[in-house]
Enzyme design. Structure first.
Site, mmCIF file in Angstrom:
data_model
loop_
_atom_site.group_PDB
_atom_site.id
_atom_site.type_symbol
_atom_site.label_atom_id
_atom_site.label_comp_id
_atom_site.label_asym_id
_atom_site.label_seq_id
_atom_site.Cartn_x
_atom_site.Cartn_y
_atom_site.Cartn_z
ATOM 1 C CD GLU A 6 0.907 -4.126 -12.980
ATOM 2 O OE1 GLU A 6 1.757 -4.776 -12.635
ATOM 3 O OE2 GLU A 6 0.831 -3.736 -13.942
ATOM 4 C CG HIS A 55 -1.912 -1.150 1.421
ATOM 5 N ND1 HIS A 55 -1.669 -2.124 2.128
ATOM 6 C CD2 HIS A 55 -3.177 -1.167 0.479
ATOM 7 C CE1 HIS A 55 -2.744 -2.763 2.195
ATOM 8 N NE2 HIS A 55 -3.596 -2.377 1.148
#
Length: 279
Positions: free
Chosen positions: A148, A37
């Protein structure tokens, strides 16, 4: 850094920033933040004048009530990490704030939302589209960043943005991994020490499978990956598909696409782990 709980307050703050011509970047999260993150946040901070991060565990995207119940919630620690990363606003709403009434919208994104995760988790991507669209309407960012690791989710969000005509640029960012290759995930904290030792077999097997291309067929690579991972105790592949990275259509031959991507979901005990690799 400001911590904001209401949409109206967030809009007021951002309206001032936008009047000054500032570029708004946005990172939506469900909290329990890790280095994956934070890589998105760091990129957002570096490429924009203002960085907004949402922390919200969205109930409408969980088709398993127990998964929602056990999803880690660490807001206090998340805020400390975000402040040190240069985030400007943390948007941490309640369920009531985001859903003052039930969201009955049903989306149809075609194939990209129906295969793989869409097939295994009915309603999941509809819930993702509900919450991400609500967040986009609240923040009105110029650009939004997604990891991704959730490869299919990015395809769904791109389809949603196009369908709803939301003026935001979607930026996909590389998977962040542990030293042993395991894709970073908030769910990793639920692995027992023994399971944590086994879980890197997913990334290791995917990486090894690259060396088989194009000598071995798509079917042979599929079979190798599944059988190798399933041979490890407590590990069970839910699905492994090799698809066209743009359409998410399964391929039968390497020549079917110039952008083959292998997408996998594996249960390690009761913990559901996802990963992908580009061939």
């Amino acid at each position: 850094m400001k911590i904001v709980n209401s949409i109206n307050e967030l809009r007021c703050h951002l309206a001032e920033d936008k009047q000054k011509g500032k570029r708004i970047g946005f990172v939506p999260t469900m909290g329990a933040l890790h280095a994956g993150h934070l890589s998105l946040v760091n990129r957002c901070v570096s490429e924009n004048d203002i960085c907004v991060v949402s922390v919200f565990v969205n109930p409408t995207q969980f088709n398993n009530p127990n998964d929602l119940l056990t999803y880690p919630r660490t807001l206090e620690n998340d805020c400390r990490l975000l402040e040190s990363s240069g985030c400007n606003y943390v948007f941490a709403p309640t369920v009531e704030e985001m859903y003052p009434e039930p969201d009955t919208r049903v989306f149809d994104f075609g194939k990209v939302s129906q295969v793989m995760e869409g097939a295994c988790r009915p309603g999941h991507f509809n819930g993702v589209a509900q919450i991400v669209s609500k967040l986009f309407y609240a923040v009105e960012p110029d650009v939004a960043y997604f990891g991704e690791k959730d490869f299919q989710q990015i395809a769904v969000i791109r389809a949603m943005v196009k369908q709803l005509d939301i003026p935001v640029e979607i930026v996909d960012c590389p998977i962040q991994r542990e030293v042993d290759g395991l894709a970073l995930s908030s769910r990793n904290t639920r692995l027992t020490p023994e399971q944590r030792q086994k879980a890197p077999v997913i990334a290791r097997t995917l990486k090894e499978s690259i060396t088989f291309v194009p000598e071995k067929s798509v079917r042979e690579v599929l079979d190798y990956v599944v059988s190798t991972i399933n041979a490890v105790p407590e590990m069970e592949v839910e699905y492994f598909e090799i698809v066209d990275g743009n359409t998410l259509e399964s391929i039968e031959n390497w020549s079917d696409t110039s952008y083959p991507v292998g997408c996998i979901t594996v249960y390690c005990g009761e913990v559901r782990l996802i990963d992908n690799i580009k061939y």
